[in-house]
Scaffold this motif. Structure first.
Motif, PDB file in Angstrom:
ATOM      1  N   HIS A  37      -5.929 -50.279 -21.776  1.00  0.00           N
ATOM      2  CA  HIS A  37      -4.846 -49.480 -22.366  1.00  0.00           C
ATOM      3  C   HIS A  37      -3.779 -49.021 -21.371  1.00  0.00           C
ATOM      4  O   HIS A  37      -2.713 -48.577 -21.777  1.00  0.00           O
ATOM      5  CB  HIS A  37      -5.400 -48.315 -23.223  1.00  0.00           C
ATOM      6  N   ASP A  87      -0.068 -45.497 -26.879  1.00  0.00           N
ATOM      7  CA  ASP A  87      -0.507 -44.493 -25.906  1.00  0.00           C
ATOM      8  C   ASP A  87       0.686 -43.929 -25.133  1.00  0.00           C
ATOM      9  O   ASP A  87       0.854 -42.715 -25.015  1.00  0.00           O
ATOM     10  CB  ASP A  87      -1.516 -45.144 -24.949  1.00  0.00           C
ATOM     11  N   HIS A 127      -4.187 -36.157 -29.119  1.00  0.00           N
ATOM     12  CA  HIS A 127      -3.597 -37.366 -28.529  1.00  0.00           C
ATOM     13  C   HIS A 127      -4.307 -38.611 -29.056  1.00  0.00           C
ATOM     14  O   HIS A 127      -3.662 -39.577 -29.456  1.00  0.00           O
ATOM     15  CB  HIS A 127      -3.678 -37.264 -27.004  1.00  0.00           C
ATOM     16  N   HIS A 131      -9.934 -43.744 -26.427  1.00  0.00           N
ATOM     17  CA  HIS A 131      -9.473 -44.380 -25.189  1.00  0.00           C
ATOM     18  C   HIS A 131      -9.469 -43.451 -23.972  1.00  0.00           C
ATOM     19  O   HIS A 131      -9.665 -43.887 -22.855  1.00  0.00           O
ATOM     20  CB  HIS A 131      -8.093 -45.020 -25.387  1.00  0.00           C
ATOM     21  N   ASP A 132      -9.247 -42.150 -24.199  1.00  0.00           N
ATOM     22  CA  ASP A 132      -9.174 -41.218 -23.061  1.00  0.00           C
ATOM     23  C   ASP A 132     -10.383 -40.303 -22.966  1.00  0.00           C
ATOM     24  O   ASP A 132     -10.329 -39.284 -22.288  1.00  0.00           O
ATOM     25  CB  ASP A 132      -7.902 -40.354 -23.180  1.00  0.00           C
TER      26      ASP A 132
HETATM   27 FE   LIG Z   1      -3.948 -41.826 -23.551  1.00  0.00          FE
END
Ligand SMILES: [Fe+2]
Ligand SMILES: [Fe+2]
Length: 389
Positions: free
Chosen positions: A281, A310, A192, A225-226
Protein backbone atom coordinates in the motif's frame (compact mmCIF):
# COMPACT_ATOMS: atom_id res chain seq x y z
CA UNK A 1 -53.26 -13.30 4.10
CA UNK A 2 -55.45 -10.43 5.14
CA UNK A 3 -59.16 -9.85 4.46
CA UNK A 4 -60.32 -10.88 0.99
CA UNK A 5 -57.14 -12.92 0.47
CA UNK A 6 -54.95 -9.87 -0.13
CA UNK A 7 -51.36 -10.23 1.09
CA UNK A 8 -50.56 -7.06 3.04
CA UNK A 9 -47.61 -5.10 1.68
CA UNK A 10 -44.66 -5.23 4.06
CA UNK A 11 -42.90 -1.90 4.44
CA UNK A 12 -39.15 -2.12 3.84
CA UNK A 13 -38.41 1.07 5.76
CA UNK A 14 -36.54 -0.21 8.79
CA UNK A 15 -37.14 3.05 10.65
CA UNK A 16 -40.81 2.07 10.80
CA UNK A 17 -40.01 -0.90 13.08
CA UNK A 18 -38.52 -1.57 16.48
CA UNK A 19 -36.87 -4.79 17.52
CA UNK A 20 -37.07 -6.78 20.73
CA UNK A 21 -35.46 -9.85 22.21
CA UNK A 22 -37.07 -13.23 21.58
CA UNK A 23 -36.81 -13.82 25.33
CA UNK A 24 -39.32 -11.01 25.86
CA UNK A 25 -42.07 -12.84 23.93
CA UNK A 26 -44.81 -14.26 26.18
CA UNK A 27 -45.72 -17.89 25.48
CA UNK A 28 -49.14 -19.27 24.64
CA UNK A 29 -50.78 -15.85 24.08
CA UNK A 30 -52.59 -14.62 20.98
CA UNK A 31 -50.42 -12.21 18.99
CA UNK A 32 -52.23 -8.83 18.67
CA UNK A 33 -50.28 -7.84 15.53
CA UNK A 34 -47.88 -9.44 13.05
CA UNK A 35 -44.24 -9.83 14.03
CA UNK A 36 -41.39 -9.75 11.52
CA UNK A 37 -37.89 -10.99 10.85
CA UNK A 38 -35.29 -9.09 8.85
CA UNK A 39 -33.59 -11.42 6.39
CA UNK A 40 -30.09 -10.14 5.67
CA UNK A 41 -29.86 -12.76 2.93
CA UNK A 42 -32.94 -11.48 1.10
CA UNK A 43 -32.34 -7.95 2.38
CA UNK A 44 -36.03 -7.79 3.19
CA UNK A 45 -38.34 -7.48 6.18
CA UNK A 46 -40.62 -10.50 6.10
CA UNK A 47 -43.68 -11.48 8.13
CA UNK A 48 -42.59 -14.05 10.69
CA UNK A 49 -45.88 -14.70 12.50
CA UNK A 50 -49.28 -13.19 11.66
CA UNK A 51 -51.75 -11.49 13.96
CA UNK A 52 -53.79 -14.11 15.87
CA UNK A 53 -51.04 -16.75 16.10
CA UNK A 54 -50.16 -18.35 19.40
CA UNK A 55 -46.45 -18.87 19.99
CA UNK A 56 -45.30 -21.98 21.75
CA UNK A 57 -42.02 -22.57 23.58
CA UNK A 58 -40.96 -25.25 21.10
CA UNK A 59 -41.35 -22.91 18.15
CA UNK A 60 -39.19 -20.24 19.79
CA UNK A 61 -36.55 -22.78 20.87
CA UNK A 62 -36.28 -23.94 17.26
CA UNK A 63 -35.49 -20.43 16.07
CA UNK A 64 -33.09 -19.78 18.94
CA UNK A 65 -31.20 -22.91 17.84
CA UNK A 66 -30.92 -21.39 14.37
CA UNK A 67 -29.34 -18.26 15.81
CA UNK A 68 -32.45 -16.05 15.76
CA UNK A 69 -32.57 -13.95 18.91
CA UNK A 70 -34.64 -10.94 17.87
CA UNK A 71 -37.82 -10.06 16.06
CA UNK A 72 -39.33 -6.84 14.73
CA UNK A 73 -42.67 -5.09 15.29
CA UNK A 74 -44.19 -2.14 13.41
CA UNK A 75 -44.02 1.08 15.44
CA UNK A 76 -47.67 1.63 14.50
CA UNK A 77 -48.48 -1.57 16.48
CA UNK A 78 -46.58 -0.43 19.58
CA UNK A 79 -49.68 0.17 21.71
CA UNK A 80 -51.24 -3.22 20.95
CA UNK A 81 -47.90 -4.89 21.52
CA UNK A 82 -47.40 -3.19 24.89
CA UNK A 83 -50.78 -4.57 26.06
CA UNK A 84 -49.56 -8.00 25.04
CA UNK A 85 -46.66 -7.74 27.45
CA UNK A 86 -48.47 -6.56 30.55
CA UNK A 87 -45.50 -6.94 32.90
CA UNK A 88 -43.66 -3.66 33.55
CA UNK A 89 -40.26 -5.35 33.37
CA UNK A 90 -40.98 -6.57 29.87
CA UNK A 91 -42.12 -3.15 28.72
CA UNK A 92 -38.85 -1.55 29.76
CA UNK A 93 -36.92 -4.29 28.06
CA UNK A 94 -38.96 -3.92 24.89
CA UNK A 95 -38.58 -0.16 24.58
CA UNK A 96 -34.92 -0.20 25.51
CA UNK A 97 -33.99 -2.90 23.05
CA UNK A 98 -36.08 -1.24 20.33
CA UNK A 99 -34.08 1.96 20.77
CA UNK A 100 -30.73 0.25 20.90
CA UNK A 101 -31.15 -2.09 18.03
CA UNK A 102 -32.58 0.37 15.56
CA UNK A 103 -31.07 -0.35 12.16
CA UNK A 104 -30.76 2.33 9.53
CA UNK A 105 -32.42 1.65 6.17
CA UNK A 106 -30.20 0.57 3.31
CA UNK A 107 -28.86 3.36 1.12
CA UNK A 108 -30.39 3.41 -2.34
CA UNK A 109 -26.99 3.20 -4.06
CA UNK A 110 -25.71 0.42 -1.79
CA UNK A 111 -28.85 -1.58 -2.39
CA UNK A 112 -28.66 -0.98 -6.14
CA UNK A 113 -25.01 -2.03 -6.44
CA UNK A 114 -25.43 -5.12 -4.21
CA UNK A 115 -28.57 -6.24 -6.08
CA UNK A 116 -26.77 -5.81 -9.41
CA UNK A 117 -23.75 -7.81 -8.29
CA UNK A 118 -25.89 -10.67 -7.01
CA UNK A 119 -28.46 -10.72 -9.83
CA UNK A 120 -28.68 -14.12 -11.55
CA UNK A 121 -28.78 -14.47 -15.31
CA UNK A 122 -27.73 -10.87 -15.98
CA UNK A 123 -25.10 -10.11 -18.62
CA UNK A 124 -21.82 -9.41 -16.72
CA UNK A 125 -21.19 -6.38 -18.96
CA UNK A 126 -24.48 -4.88 -17.80
CA UNK A 127 -23.59 -5.64 -14.17
CA UNK A 128 -20.17 -4.02 -14.56
CA UNK A 129 -21.57 -0.98 -16.34
CA UNK A 130 -24.37 -0.44 -13.83
CA UNK A 131 -22.15 -0.84 -10.76
CA UNK A 132 -19.43 1.34 -12.30
CA UNK A 133 -21.74 4.21 -13.15
CA UNK A 134 -23.34 4.13 -9.66
CA UNK A 135 -19.90 4.07 -8.00
CA UNK A 136 -18.61 6.93 -10.20
CA UNK A 137 -21.62 8.96 -9.16
CA UNK A 138 -20.65 8.53 -5.50
CA UNK A 139 -17.00 9.36 -6.22
CA UNK A 140 -18.15 12.52 -7.98
CA UNK A 141 -20.43 13.45 -5.04
CA UNK A 142 -17.50 12.92 -2.68
CA UNK A 143 -15.61 15.70 -4.42
CA UNK A 144 -18.42 18.29 -4.37
CA UNK A 145 -17.95 19.76 -0.85
CA UNK A 146 -15.90 22.92 -0.55
CA UNK A 147 -14.98 22.62 3.12
CA UNK A 148 -13.89 19.96 5.59
CA UNK A 149 -17.16 20.43 7.54
CA UNK A 150 -19.31 19.95 4.42
CA UNK A 151 -17.22 16.90 3.55
CA UNK A 152 -18.12 14.94 6.71
CA UNK A 153 -21.76 14.01 5.94
CA UNK A 154 -20.93 13.25 2.30
CA UNK A 155 -18.11 10.90 3.32
CA UNK A 156 -20.37 9.33 5.97
CA UNK A 157 -22.96 8.60 3.26
CA UNK A 158 -20.33 7.01 0.99
CA UNK A 159 -19.20 4.85 3.93
CA UNK A 160 -22.78 3.67 4.40
CA UNK A 161 -23.09 2.81 0.70
CA UNK A 162 -19.98 0.61 0.77
CA UNK A 163 -21.02 -0.96 4.06
CA UNK A 164 -24.36 -1.86 2.47
CA UNK A 165 -22.62 -3.33 -0.58
CA UNK A 166 -20.49 -5.54 1.70
CA UNK A 167 -23.49 -6.67 3.72
CA UNK A 168 -25.28 -7.54 0.53
CA UNK A 169 -22.43 -9.58 -0.97
CA UNK A 170 -23.39 -12.54 1.14
CA UNK A 171 -19.95 -14.15 1.34
CA UNK A 172 -17.86 -15.08 4.36
CA UNK A 173 -15.05 -12.57 3.85
CA UNK A 174 -17.52 -9.73 3.20
CA UNK A 175 -19.25 -10.62 6.47
CA UNK A 176 -15.90 -10.59 8.24
CA UNK A 177 -15.14 -7.18 6.70
CA UNK A 178 -18.58 -5.93 7.82
CA UNK A 179 -17.91 -7.06 11.39
CA UNK A 180 -14.51 -5.35 11.50
CA UNK A 181 -16.08 -2.28 9.87
CA UNK A 182 -18.68 -2.00 12.64
CA UNK A 183 -15.96 -2.12 15.32
CA UNK A 184 -13.83 0.42 13.42
CA UNK A 185 -16.79 2.82 13.12
CA UNK A 186 -16.98 3.02 16.91
CA UNK A 187 -13.34 4.02 17.23
CA UNK A 188 -12.47 7.45 15.78
CA UNK A 189 -8.80 6.45 15.48
CA UNK A 190 -9.80 3.71 13.04
CA UNK A 191 -11.71 6.14 10.83
CA UNK A 192 -8.77 6.23 8.40
CA UNK A 193 -9.17 2.50 7.73
CA UNK A 194 -12.92 2.89 7.12
CA UNK A 195 -12.34 5.78 4.71
CA UNK A 196 -9.62 3.91 2.84
CA UNK A 197 -11.88 0.83 2.57
CA UNK A 198 -14.69 3.07 1.29
CA UNK A 199 -12.63 4.80 -1.40
CA UNK A 200 -10.88 1.57 -2.45
CA UNK A 201 -14.13 -0.35 -2.96
CA UNK A 202 -15.73 2.60 -4.77
CA UNK A 203 -12.72 3.04 -7.09
CA UNK A 204 -12.64 -0.70 -7.80
CA UNK A 205 -16.37 -0.73 -8.62
CA UNK A 206 -15.99 2.38 -10.74
CA UNK A 207 -13.28 0.55 -12.72
CA UNK A 208 -15.74 -2.29 -13.31
CA UNK A 209 -14.21 -4.71 -10.80
CA UNK A 210 -17.28 -6.53 -9.49
CA UNK A 211 -16.01 -9.88 -8.20
CA UNK A 212 -17.44 -10.15 -4.64
CA UNK A 213 -14.31 -11.93 -3.36
CA UNK A 214 -12.08 -9.15 -4.69
CA UNK A 215 -14.31 -6.39 -3.29
CA UNK A 216 -14.35 -8.11 0.11
CA UNK A 217 -10.55 -8.46 0.08
CA UNK A 218 -10.16 -4.79 -0.86
CA UNK A 219 -12.45 -3.75 1.98
CA UNK A 220 -10.50 -5.88 4.45
CA UNK A 221 -7.16 -4.57 3.19
CA UNK A 222 -8.46 -1.00 3.48
CA UNK A 223 -9.71 -1.54 7.00
CA UNK A 224 -6.58 -3.30 8.23
CA UNK A 225 -3.73 -1.80 6.18
CA UNK A 226 -2.38 0.35 9.04
CA UNK A 227 -3.09 -2.02 11.91
CA UNK A 228 0.71 -2.28 12.34
CA UNK A 229 0.82 1.36 13.49
CA UNK A 230 -0.04 -0.03 16.92
CA UNK A 231 3.45 -1.56 17.04
CA UNK A 232 5.43 1.66 16.50
CA UNK A 233 5.80 4.54 18.99
CA UNK A 234 2.70 6.75 19.15
CA UNK A 235 4.67 9.97 18.46
CA UNK A 236 6.05 8.42 15.27
CA UNK A 237 2.66 7.10 14.14
CA UNK A 238 0.94 10.44 14.75
CA UNK A 239 3.57 12.69 13.12
CA UNK A 240 2.53 14.08 9.71
CA UNK A 241 4.63 12.80 6.81
CA UNK A 242 6.25 16.19 6.06
CA UNK A 243 7.38 16.60 9.67
CA UNK A 244 9.24 13.29 9.99
CA UNK A 245 12.99 13.28 10.60
CA UNK A 246 14.93 10.70 8.53
CA UNK A 247 15.11 8.53 11.69
CA UNK A 248 11.39 8.70 12.53
CA UNK A 249 10.53 8.09 8.87
CA UNK A 250 12.57 4.90 8.99
CA UNK A 251 10.70 3.82 12.11
CA UNK A 252 7.37 4.73 10.47
CA UNK A 253 7.85 2.53 7.41
CA UNK A 254 8.03 -0.58 9.61
CA UNK A 255 4.27 -0.32 10.20
CA UNK A 256 3.72 -2.09 6.84
CA UNK A 257 5.53 -5.26 7.89
CA UNK A 258 3.87 -5.13 11.29
CA UNK A 259 0.45 -4.87 9.63
CA UNK A 260 1.15 -7.94 7.49
CA UNK A 261 2.34 -10.01 10.49
CA UNK A 262 -0.65 -9.01 12.62
CA UNK A 263 -3.19 -9.75 9.86
CA UNK A 264 -1.57 -13.13 9.18
CA UNK A 265 -2.48 -14.15 12.73
CA UNK A 266 -5.85 -12.40 12.89
CA UNK A 267 -8.18 -14.78 11.05
CA UNK A 268 -7.50 -17.80 8.83
CA UNK A 269 -10.22 -16.62 6.40
CA UNK A 270 -8.05 -13.66 5.35
CA UNK A 271 -6.47 -14.45 1.98
CA UNK A 272 -2.91 -14.04 0.71
CA UNK A 273 -4.25 -11.36 -1.63
CA UNK A 274 -5.20 -9.17 1.37
CA UNK A 275 -1.66 -9.61 2.73
CA UNK A 276 -0.16 -8.66 -0.67
CA UNK A 277 -2.40 -5.59 -0.92
CA UNK A 278 -1.40 -4.44 2.56
CA UNK A 279 2.27 -5.15 1.86
CA UNK A 280 2.10 -2.93 -1.25
CA UNK A 281 0.00 0.00 0.00
CA UNK A 282 2.98 2.40 0.21
CA UNK A 283 4.71 1.36 -3.02
CA UNK A 284 4.88 4.10 -5.66
CA UNK A 285 4.70 4.00 -9.43
CA UNK A 286 8.27 5.36 -9.82
CA UNK A 287 9.73 2.75 -7.44
CA UNK A 288 10.50 5.19 -4.60
CA UNK A 289 7.87 3.75 -2.27
CA UNK A 290 8.41 1.31 0.57
CA UNK A 291 9.14 -1.28 1.86
CA UNK A 292 10.04 -3.18 -1.34
CA UNK A 293 10.56 -0.21 -3.73
CA UNK A 294 8.48 -1.99 -6.39
CA UNK A 295 8.43 -0.12 -9.66
CA UNK A 296 5.65 0.70 -12.10
CA UNK A 297 3.74 -2.34 -13.17
CA UNK A 298 5.52 -4.70 -10.75
CA UNK A 299 2.74 -4.39 -8.21
CA UNK A 300 -0.92 -5.20 -8.57
CA UNK A 301 -3.29 -2.69 -10.12
CA UNK A 302 -5.73 -3.15 -7.24
CA UNK A 303 -2.90 -2.40 -4.78
CA UNK A 304 -2.39 0.85 -6.70
CA UNK A 305 -6.06 1.65 -6.15
CA UNK A 306 -5.65 0.95 -2.42
CA UNK A 307 -2.49 3.12 -2.37
CA UNK A 308 -4.38 5.95 -4.07
CA UNK A 309 -7.26 5.70 -1.56
CA UNK A 310 -4.73 5.68 1.29
CA UNK A 311 -2.87 8.77 0.09
CA UNK A 312 -6.17 10.50 -0.60
CA UNK A 313 -7.34 10.06 2.99
CA UNK A 314 -3.87 10.78 4.40
CA UNK A 315 -3.81 14.18 2.67
CA UNK A 316 -7.50 14.90 3.34
CA UNK A 317 -7.21 14.12 7.06
CA UNK A 318 -4.21 16.42 7.50
CA UNK A 319 -1.73 13.62 8.08
CA UNK A 320 0.30 14.77 5.08
CA UNK A 321 0.96 18.49 5.60
CA UNK A 322 -0.73 19.10 8.96
CA UNK A 323 -3.98 20.63 7.63
CA UNK A 324 -7.19 18.86 6.65
CA UNK A 325 -8.71 19.37 3.18
CA UNK A 326 -12.00 18.47 1.49
CA UNK A 327 -11.58 15.75 -1.12
CA UNK A 328 -11.85 18.02 -4.15
CA UNK A 329 -8.93 20.10 -2.85
CA UNK A 330 -7.09 16.89 -1.96
CA UNK A 331 -7.32 15.67 -5.56
CA UNK A 332 -5.98 19.04 -6.72
CA UNK A 333 -3.02 18.66 -4.32
CA UNK A 334 -2.34 15.15 -5.63
CA UNK A 335 -2.66 16.38 -9.21
CA UNK A 336 -0.14 19.14 -8.53
CA UNK A 337 2.25 16.68 -6.86
CA UNK A 338 2.09 14.41 -9.91
CA UNK A 339 2.51 17.28 -12.38
CA UNK A 340 5.66 18.52 -10.63
CA UNK A 341 7.42 15.46 -12.00
CA UNK A 342 8.18 14.56 -15.59
CA UNK A 343 7.68 10.90 -14.63
CA UNK A 344 4.62 10.17 -12.42
CA UNK A 345 5.70 9.56 -8.83
CA UNK A 346 2.77 8.01 -7.01
CA UNK A 347 0.27 6.54 -9.41
CA UNK A 348 -0.07 4.72 -12.67
CA UNK A 349 -1.07 7.71 -14.87
CA UNK A 350 -3.84 5.70 -16.56
CA UNK A 351 -5.50 4.91 -13.24
CA UNK A 352 -5.09 8.42 -11.84
CA UNK A 353 -6.29 10.15 -15.03
CA UNK A 354 -9.39 7.94 -15.12
CA UNK A 355 -10.29 8.90 -11.54
CA UNK A 356 -9.72 12.59 -12.32
CA UNK A 357 -12.11 12.29 -15.26
CA UNK A 358 -14.89 10.97 -12.98
CA UNK A 359 -14.49 13.83 -10.52
CA UNK A 360 -14.24 16.64 -13.02
CA UNK A 361 -17.94 17.37 -12.92
CA UNK A 362 -19.27 20.43 -14.79
CA UNK A 363 -18.97 22.84 -11.81
CA UNK A 364 -15.42 21.78 -11.23
CA UNK A 365 -14.55 22.12 -14.91
CA UNK A 366 -16.16 25.56 -15.06
CA UNK A 367 -14.24 26.71 -12.01
CA UNK A 368 -11.03 25.24 -13.43
CA UNK A 369 -11.59 26.86 -16.84
CA UNK A 370 -12.39 30.21 -15.18
CA UNK A 371 -9.23 29.97 -13.08
CA UNK A 372 -7.15 29.09 -16.15
CA UNK A 373 -8.68 31.99 -18.09
CA UNK A 374 -7.95 34.39 -15.26
CA UNK A 375 -4.35 33.17 -14.99
CA UNK A 376 -3.93 33.65 -18.77
CA UNK A 377 -5.36 37.17 -18.61
CA UNK A 378 -3.21 38.11 -15.62
CA UNK A 379 -0.12 36.65 -17.28
CA UNK A 380 -0.91 38.55 -20.51
CA UNK A 381 -1.26 41.80 -18.53
CA UNK A 382 2.01 41.11 -16.76
CA UNK A 383 3.85 40.35 -20.00
CA UNK A 384 2.39 43.46 -21.63
CA UNK A 385 3.46 45.54 -18.63
CA UNK A 386 7.02 44.19 -18.85
CA UNK A 387 7.15 44.85 -22.62
CA UNK A 388 5.94 48.44 -22.37
CA UNK A 389 8.26 49.29 -19.48
FE1 LIG B 1 -2.91 4.43 5.72
FE1 LIG C 1 0.27 2.86 5.88
Amino acid sequence: MDKAGVIPKVSQRLDEYFSASLDALPMEKVLPCPIFQYSSRLRRMIVWKSKGCVLGGEFLALFRDRGVYRFWVRKSDLEAFQMYFQAERHLEELELSGEQKQVRPYTESGDKIASLLLADGVDPRYKKGGAASEARKIVEQLTCPNSVEEQKPVTAKAREVVQDVLQGLNCEVATLASEIWKIAELEPELGHGVNVATYTVLFALAFGRIDPALLSDLALAGLLHDIGMSQIPYETASTSWMEHTPESREEYVHHVDFSVSLIRHLDPRISERVLRLVQQHHEKFDGTGYPQKLKGFKFESVAQILGMADLLDTVASGHWDGSAHPLRETFEILERLEKLRTFPEFFNPEIFEAVLKWIHHPDFLDAKKAAEKMIKQETAKLVKGVETR
